[in-house]
Design a protein around this motif. Structure first.
Motif, PDB file in Angstrom:
ATOM      1  N   ARG A 190      -5.394  49.288 114.474  1.00 16.51           N
ATOM      2  CA  ARG A 190      -6.744  48.778 114.272  1.00 16.51           C
ATOM      3  C   ARG A 190      -6.689  47.281 113.966  1.00 16.51           C
ATOM      4  NH1 ARG A 190      -6.985  53.810 111.567  1.00 16.51           N
ATOM      5  NH2 ARG A 190      -8.584  55.202 112.370  1.00 16.51           N
ATOM      6  N   ASP A 191      -7.746  46.600 114.348  1.00  9.40           N
ATOM      7  CA  ASP A 191      -7.843  45.170 114.083  1.00  9.40           C
ATOM      8  C   ASP A 191      -8.593  44.957 112.780  1.00  9.40           C
ATOM      9  OD1 ASP A 191      -7.896  42.438 114.229  1.00  9.40           O
ATOM     10  OD2 ASP A 191      -9.554  42.361 115.656  1.00  9.40           O
ATOM     11  N   ARG A 192      -7.853  44.631 111.727  1.00  6.22           N
ATOM     12  CA  ARG A 192      -8.436  44.307 110.434  1.00  6.22           C
ATOM     13  C   ARG A 192      -9.379  45.416 109.957  1.00  6.22           C
ATOM     14  NH1 ARG A 192      -6.070  40.716 107.477  1.00  6.22           N
ATOM     15  NH2 ARG A 192      -8.047  40.211 106.469  1.00  6.22           N
ATOM     16  N   LEU A 193      -8.816  46.444 109.385  1.00  2.00           N
ATOM     17  CA  LEU A 193      -9.612  47.523 108.815  1.00  2.00           C
ATOM     18  C   LEU A 193     -10.548  46.958 107.745  1.00  2.00           C
ATOM     19  CD1 LEU A 193      -6.710  50.096 108.382  1.00  2.00           C
ATOM     20  CD2 LEU A 193      -8.375  50.007 110.226  1.00  2.00           C
ATOM     21  N   ARG A 194     -11.809  47.291 107.856  1.00  3.05           N
ATOM     22  CA  ARG A 194     -12.802  46.753 106.923  1.00  3.05           C
ATOM     23  C   ARG A 194     -13.091  47.801 105.856  1.00  3.05           C
ATOM     24  NH1 ARG A 194     -17.779  43.624 108.890  1.00  3.05           N
ATOM     25  NH2 ARG A 194     -17.274  42.575 106.914  1.00  3.05           N
ATOM     26  N   VAL A 195     -12.853  47.421 104.602  1.00  3.45           N
ATOM     27  CA  VAL A 195     -13.019  48.327 103.475  1.00  3.45           C
ATOM     28  C   VAL A 195     -14.045  47.731 102.514  1.00  3.45           C
ATOM     29  CG1 VAL A 195     -11.886  49.470 101.537  1.00  3.45           C
ATOM     30  CG2 VAL A 195     -10.659  49.169 103.690  1.00  3.45           C
ATOM     31  N   LEU A 196     -15.007  48.549 102.111  1.00  2.00           N
ATOM     32  CA  LEU A 196     -16.008  48.158 101.119  1.00  2.00           C
ATOM     33  C   LEU A 196     -15.691  48.883  99.820  1.00  2.00           C
ATOM     34  CD1 LEU A 196     -18.670  46.828 100.211  1.00  2.00           C
ATOM     35  CD2 LEU A 196     -19.878  48.805 101.176  1.00  2.00           C
TER      36      LEU A 196
ATOM     37  N   ASP B  49      -2.385  44.611 101.608  1.00  2.00           N
ATOM     38  CA  ASP B  49      -2.265  45.092 102.988  1.00  2.00           C
ATOM     39  C   ASP B  49      -2.866  44.045 103.920  1.00  2.00           C
ATOM     40  OD1 ASP B  49      -2.244  46.416 105.400  1.00  2.00           O
ATOM     41  OD2 ASP B  49      -2.868  48.333 104.550  1.00  2.00           O
ATOM     42  N   PRO B  50      -2.030  43.382 104.756  1.00  2.00           N
ATOM     43  CA  PRO B  50      -2.575  42.324 105.617  1.00  2.00           C
ATOM     44  C   PRO B  50      -3.532  42.840 106.679  1.00  2.00           C
ATOM     45  CG  PRO B  50      -0.288  42.795 106.188  1.00  2.00           C
ATOM     46  CD  PRO B  50      -0.587  43.557 104.944  1.00  2.00           C
ATOM     47  N   ALA B  51      -3.514  44.149 106.949  1.00  2.00           N
ATOM     48  CA  ALA B  51      -4.398  44.709 107.974  1.00  2.00           C
ATOM     49  C   ALA B  51      -5.756  45.106 107.408  1.00  2.00           C
ATOM     50  CB  ALA B  51      -3.742  45.925 108.622  1.00  2.00           C
ATOM     51  N   VAL B  52      -5.990  44.884 106.102  1.00  2.00           N
ATOM     52  CA  VAL B  52      -7.237  45.300 105.454  1.00  2.00           C
ATOM     53  C   VAL B  52      -8.076  44.069 105.137  1.00  2.00           C
ATOM     54  CG1 VAL B  52      -8.232  46.330 103.381  1.00  2.00           C
ATOM     55  CG2 VAL B  52      -6.311  47.444 104.529  1.00  2.00           C
ATOM     56  N   ASP B  53      -9.331  44.135 105.545  1.00  2.00           N
ATOM     57  CA  ASP B  53     -10.310  43.102 105.197  1.00  2.00           C
ATOM     58  C   ASP B  53     -11.197  43.698 104.108  1.00  2.00           C
ATOM     59  OD1 ASP B  53     -11.946  40.963 105.076  1.00  2.00           O
ATOM     60  OD2 ASP B  53     -12.737  41.121 107.112  1.00  2.00           O
ATOM     61  N   LEU B  54     -10.990  43.267 102.858  1.00  2.00           N
ATOM     62  CA  LEU B  54     -11.632  43.890 101.695  1.00  2.00           C
ATOM     63  C   LEU B  54     -12.879  43.121 101.276  1.00  2.00           C
ATOM     64  CD1 LEU B  54     -11.634  45.933  99.325  1.00  2.00           C
ATOM     65  CD2 LEU B  54     -10.186  44.292  98.075  1.00  2.00           C
ATOM     66  N   ILE B  55     -13.942  43.877 101.054  1.00  2.00           N
ATOM     67  CA  ILE B  55     -15.158  43.338 100.429  1.00  2.00           C
ATOM     68  C   ILE B  55     -15.370  44.136  99.149  1.00  2.00           C
ATOM     69  CG2 ILE B  55     -17.638  43.023 100.659  1.00  2.00           C
ATOM     70  CD1 ILE B  55     -17.260  42.748 103.637  1.00  2.00           C
ATOM     71  N   HIS B  56     -15.407  43.442  98.014  1.00  2.00           N
ATOM     72  CA  HIS B  56     -15.420  44.109  96.709  1.00  2.00           C
ATOM     73  C   HIS B  56     -16.590  43.591  95.873  1.00  2.00           C
ATOM     74  CE1 HIS B  56     -13.322  44.918  92.593  1.00  2.00           C
ATOM     75  NE2 HIS B  56     -14.228  45.845  92.886  1.00  2.00           N
ATOM     76  N   PHE B  57     -17.343  44.540  95.325  1.00  2.00           N
ATOM     77  CA  PHE B  57     -18.414  44.200  94.395  1.00  2.00           C
ATOM     78  C   PHE B  57     -18.259  45.063  93.152  1.00  2.00           C
ATOM     79  CE2 PHE B  57     -20.276  42.729  98.346  1.00  2.00           C
ATOM     80  CZ  PHE B  57     -20.882  41.534  97.961  1.00  2.00           C
ATOM     81  N   THR B  58     -18.545  44.473  92.000  1.00  2.00           N
ATOM     82  CA  THR B  58     -18.532  45.192  90.729  1.00  2.00           C
ATOM     83  C   THR B  58     -19.930  45.124  90.123  1.00  2.00           C
ATOM     84  OG1 THR B  58     -16.226  44.629  90.329  1.00  2.00           O
ATOM     85  CG2 THR B  58     -17.523  45.328  88.426  1.00  2.00           C
ATOM     86  N   ILE B  59     -20.457  46.281  89.736  1.00  2.00           N
ATOM     87  CA  ILE B  59     -21.788  46.337  89.141  1.00  2.00           C
ATOM     88  C   ILE B  59     -21.651  46.005  87.658  1.00  2.00           C
ATOM     89  CG2 ILE B  59     -23.851  47.735  88.796  1.00  2.00           C
ATOM     90  CD1 ILE B  59     -23.094  47.173  91.714  1.00  2.00           C
ATOM     91  N   LEU B  60     -22.053  44.791  87.283  1.00  2.00           N
ATOM     92  CA  LEU B  60     -21.936  44.376  85.887  1.00  2.00           C
ATOM     93  C   LEU B  60     -23.117  44.838  85.037  1.00  2.00           C
ATOM     94  CD1 LEU B  60     -20.624  40.739  86.400  1.00  2.00           C
ATOM     95  CD2 LEU B  60     -19.315  42.783  85.904  1.00  2.00           C
ATOM     96  N   ARG B  61     -24.295  44.957  85.661  1.00  2.00           N
ATOM     97  CA  ARG B  61     -25.475  45.340  84.895  1.00  2.00           C
ATOM     98  C   ARG B  61     -26.478  46.007  85.812  1.00  2.00           C
ATOM     99  NH1 ARG B  61     -29.075  40.645  82.435  1.00  2.00           N
ATOM    100  NH2 ARG B  61     -29.703  40.573  84.632  1.00  2.00           N
ATOM    101  N   PRO B  62     -26.974  47.177  85.456  1.00  2.00           N
ATOM    102  CA  PRO B  62     -27.982  47.819  86.296  1.00  2.00           C
ATOM    103  C   PRO B  62     -29.284  47.026  86.272  1.00  2.00           C
ATOM    104  CG  PRO B  62     -27.688  49.040  84.258  1.00  2.00           C
ATOM    105  CD  PRO B  62     -26.623  47.994  84.277  1.00  2.00           C
TER     106      PRO B  62
END
Length: 721
Positions: free
Chosen positions: A288-294, A314-327
């Motif tokens: 796969r070309d740059r696995l996209r992970v949310l 992992d160089p093949a993973v394109d990571l997008i990361h969000f942390t919920i700090l406050r509802p």
């Protein structure tokens, strides 16, 4: 052989050599003194007498020796490499070797050496020649013969040392090498060469190969039109036109991740010797070309860093990361600029671009009015359409914002009651029976052995480190791979329509990364789970595996279900179908079966649902790259050594040249080959007779002395008168 006589002169001194030399010097001094006194003739007579005596003291002898020539040895190297199995070559070679080995040539012994396949870099006749001639004395080595198809990988540019002895034992410096070719004449052949092939290619795109088709032999020329047929293990096939003698680029579609076999076959050349080198099979891996992970994390927790470190490594993973700090409903007056660099793009992630991701990870996520129901339905739809979802559950999973009470709960493989399901106690995760067979958890290092209860495993040293909190589900579906405290399910995997879901009923896997109680394979487990969710072929729980080695096709089924006898259909490269029954084998009862498989190309094995492909490996590519019988590779070496090149003809009417041997025989003719006679011999007798008897030496010496005395007397009488 006949004995020969030789005569020559030798010496056996009666006195030491130093004394003989001293006497010679004294004789010269006396002669010189006589010359100074004027009696020249008398002095010369006396010198002659001294010379006769000294010659007699030197012990001259007439020697007669009888000796016999030793037979010469000629090597007969018989090529038995795989290319000699084509057509009638091996039969021709056997007949010719038989005739030569039993030929009777006076003074010549023939030693036969079989040259086998070395398995990696083609036929090596000269290496075998060097080894076989190592124990033959140079004076007894007459030369060599090679029965071959002419395809040799180690032909030197200059005459080998064994055929070019420095001592000139045979009166010349080069020994003949005769080439006997197991065919009627020069043959024709077409071969396919792979100049460049990528080992990896992006799934969903085309891979580019560089190939070249070459024709060789009488009547062939570059630029001839041919057709190249390309078949892949996913069932596609197409044909492209090619021209011989020129490089050409071709494209192959890579339709899915995982291993893919590509079979290439070029149309045959009329009258060619074999089609073995007209085809080849390549193995490529689709990636796969740059696995996209949310990755969406709930309130900051200890496992958040573990996820980021794992996925960012992992160089093949394109990571997008969000942390919920406050509802959203919580407002304590903190400016948004202090909480996040950007606003949480809810609409963009969960509606506009959700289908661009391969995997969504919800880590301790609690839906406190963060995602509207529509977006939660989009997550469930993302999974059903083929996406992957991994959810780690902690206390938030049984709280008011639990995802199991949303549309996401419809696709989760377990349900946890809100009351009495939290277990806070020390425990070690264990593998279930399914977990020991499933590729995601099988062979994980440090797993507690089978047959031990969780309480027993807790006290066993060297096993996985402990966790301290987990949830007990009241219902599950899918496959339970790991158990938690009191045998409660801990890791559950499930298929949902076209997608997949994994649920980890604890939020403390991060303890393994900290080394708690010895730690555990946290990174490897999460990597396997993530790649299983993204449908990595090697991690499929139901696999049909086919392999081909040494002409035997082996089919193995890996399954989570109990082993049972079942059948598969094997399709050969030529299209022939055969039913093969798999039976449980080995200690784990894995179904397996084997059958002979000799055809070249891609073999297909199917059980009606799954399909596996395999192809025979070519162990000696150099041996099969050139298949035609030709004199081109060895004729120049035969010419340099004075040897001949002979075509043996056909099986049943083999024409073997006669062998001659002699000191002055030409090296070869139209239908014969010769070896020179060396100087190796053994002395059978020796006789010696004095060349100058003592009485004769005495008579001659006295005569010379008397002649000198008489001459001296005459000179004195003349002087007196």
């Amino acid at each position: 052989m006949m004995e020969r006589l030789t005569h020559h002169i030798g010496f056996a001194p009666l006195v030491p050599a130093w004394l003989l030399g001293a006497l010679g010097l004294v004789a010269l001094a006396v002669c010189g003194l006589g010359l100074l006194r004027g009696s020249r003739v008398a002095a010369l007579f006396r010198l002659g007498a001294a010379a006769v005596v000294l010659f007699w003291l030197a012990g001259p002898q007439r020697l007669r020796e009888s000796w016999r020539l030793l037979p010469q040895t000629a090597l007969l190297l018989v090529d038995q490499s795989p290319s000699m199995t084509l057509g009638q070559r091996s039969a021709i070679a056997r007949q010719a070797a038989d005739i030569l080995a039993h030929s009777q040539t006076p003074g010549l012994t023939i030693r036969t050496v079989s040259v086998q396949d070395n398995g990696h870099d083609g036929t090596r006749l000269f290496e075998a020649l060097d080894q076989a001639a190592a124990d033959i004395p140079p004076a007894l080595f007459a030369g060599a013969m090679m029965i071959t198809d002419g395809q040799n990988a180690d032909t030197p540019t200059s005459i080998p040392e064994r055929l070019n002895p420095s001592d000139g034992a045979q009166g010349h410096t080069t020994l003949p090498l005769h080439i006997l070719l197991a065919a009627k004449g020069e043959e024709r052949d077409r071969r396919l060469r792979i100049l460049q092939a990528p080992p990896y290619a992006l799934a969903g795109q085309d891979a580019t190969l560089r190939v070249q088709v070459d024709d060789a032999g009488p009547g062939t020329q570059p630029g001839t039109a041919a057709e190249l047929t390309i078949r892949t293990s996913d069932g596609t096939q197409h044909t492209v036109p090619v021209r011989t003698g020129a490089e050409q680029s071709i494209t192959v579609p890579v339709t899915r991740p995982g291993q893919m076999l590509v079979s290439l076959a070029v149309s045959p050349l009329e009258g060619e010797v074999s089609g073995l080198n007209n085809q080849t099979v390549l193995s490529m891996t689709g990636i796969r070309d740059r696995l996209r992970v949310l990755l969406i994390s709930g309130t900051p927790n200890q496992g958040e860093r573990v996820w980021r470190r794992l996925l960012k490594a992992d160089p093949a993973v394109d990571l997008i990361h969000f942390t919920i700090l406050r509802p959203p409903e919580k407002d304590d007056g903190t400016p948004l600029s202090d909480l996040a660099l950007i606003a949480f793009p809810v609409r963009e992630l969960f509606q506009d671009k959700i289908n661009q991701f391969d995997l969504i990870i919800l880590d301790g996520f609690e839906n406190r009015h963060i995602l509207p129901r529509t977006y939660l339905e989009n997550i469930a739809g993302f999974v059903r359409k083929g996406g992957g979802l991994l959810l780690t559950a902690g206390p938030e999973f049984i709280g008011p914002g639990s995802l199991q009470n949303t549309p996401v709960g419809d696709i989760l493989p377990a349900h946890v009651a809100p009351e009495g399901s939290m277990m806070e106690q020390r425990f070690r995760p264990t593998l279930t029976e399914a977990g020991r067979r499933h590729p995601v958890t099988a062979s994980l290092p440090g797993a507690p052995p089978a047959g031990h209860a969780p309480d027993t495993a807790l006290n066993m040293p060297g096993m996985w480190g402990p966790w301290y909190r987990a949830l007990r589900p009241d219902s599950t579906h899918g496959e339970v791979l790991m158990n938690g405290p009191e045998g409660a399910p801990l890791l559950v995997l499930d298929h949902v329509d076209l997608g997949r879901v994994a649920l980890l009923l604890s939020d403390q896997i991060w303890l393994w990364s900290r080394g708690e109680g010895g730690g555990g394979p946290q990174a490897e487990l999460l990597r396997r789970v993530s790649h299983w969710l993204m449908k990595e072929p090697e991690l499929e729980e139901e696999q049909l595996v086919a392999s081909l080695a040494d002409g035997t096709l082996t089919v193995t089924r890996h399954s989570l279900a109990a082993s049972a006898e079942n059948t598969v259909t094997v399709v050969s490269p030529s299209g022939k179908n055969e039913v093969l029954t798999l039976r449980p084998t080995g200690p784990d009862g894995t179904p397996q079966a084997s059958m002979p498989a000799t055809e070249d190309g891609i073999w297909q094995v199917t059980d009606g649902v799954r399909t596996a492909y395999c192809a025979p490996g070519q162990n000696n590519a150099a041996e099969f790259s050139q298949l035609r019988a030709t004199a081109g590779n060895l004729a120049d070496m035969a010419r340099q050594t004075g040897g001949g090149v002979f075509w043996l003809g056909e099986s049943g009417s083999v024409h073997v040249p006669a062998i001659r041997s002699g000191a002055h025989t030409p090296p070869h003719g139209a239908d014969w080959m010769a070896f020179g006679q060396g100087g190796g011999h053994v002395v059978t007798g020796r006789a010696a007779a004095p060349l100058l008897p003592a009485w004769l030496a005495m008579v001659v010496a006295l005569a010379l002395i008397l002649a000198g005395w008489w001459q001296e007397s005459r000179r004195r009488m003349g002087t007196t008168l």
